[in-house]
Design an enzyme around this catalytic site. Structure first.
Site: not given
Ligand code: INI
Length: 160
Positions: A59, A82, A86, A89, A128
């Site tokens: 987002e 992020v 596994e 996504h 980091r």
């Molecule tokens: N969002 C992240 O910022 N980091 C992640 O590691 C992550 N994983 O792994 O799923 C993640 N998922 C949520 C994504 O950004 C959205 O908020 C969600 O898909 C709703 O649109």
């Protein structure tokens, strides 16, 4: 003699927005602390800084683009984490966050800084976010100041 255009690290009334993902909040709150501290140390008035929280890195681009387009900010700093799981996504979220942030910057001609960690492990992210490999939030905030001070010089150049 060539013309050299270069930003500096002196905040002089510049306004910043920070868009931060809440996903992996234990990491992103450290990135945010680092970014705010860096802006503060370089002379920003934190009352002029807007922090926008979004659910996750996916987002970030739409919020960053809206901030950039508003005309209220000299640079927008994107912070997220992020971490590879596994499933594919990870790749989709990374690619959306990276290309979306770049697109927000190019479409608006406002610097949109990339402080979104993309790591294989939680330990790499922690390293980091203020541990032994520095703090990407600080780096992004410094780059934001440099770009905010550079862009007016570039724009003047074209106008002149
Ligand atoms: N969002 C992240 O910022 N980091 C992640 O590691 C992550 N994983 O792994 O799923 C993640 N998922 C949520 C994504 O950004 C959205 O908020 C969600 O898909 C709703 O649109």
């Amino acid at each position: 003699m060539p013309t050299h255009l270069e930003g500096d690290l002196c905040v002089d009334g510049h306004r910043f927005a920070i868009v931060v993902g809440r996903f992996n909040e234990h990491i992103t709150e450290n990135l945010l602390d680092g970014a705010l501290d860096t802006l503060d140390r370089h002379g920003a008035d934190l009352d002029d800084v807007t922090v926008v929280y979004v659910p996750g890195s996916w987002e970030i681009p739409v919020a960053a683009q809206t901030c950039a387009r508003s005309g209220d900010y000299d640079a927008v700093i994107c912070l997220g984490a992020v971490i590879r799981g596994e499933t594919p996504h990870f790749d989709y979220v990374c690619s959306g966050a990276t290309s979306g942030s770049m697109q927000a910057s190019l479409d608006t001609e406002v610097p949109v800084l990339f402080g979104i960690l993309t790591t294989d492990t939680v330990d790499q992210a922690i390293a980091r976010a203020g541990s032994k490999a520095g703090n990407k939030g600080r780096e992004a905030a410094e780059a934001a100041i440099e770009m905010a001070t550079l862009m007016p010089q570039l724009n003047e150049g074209w106008a002149g």
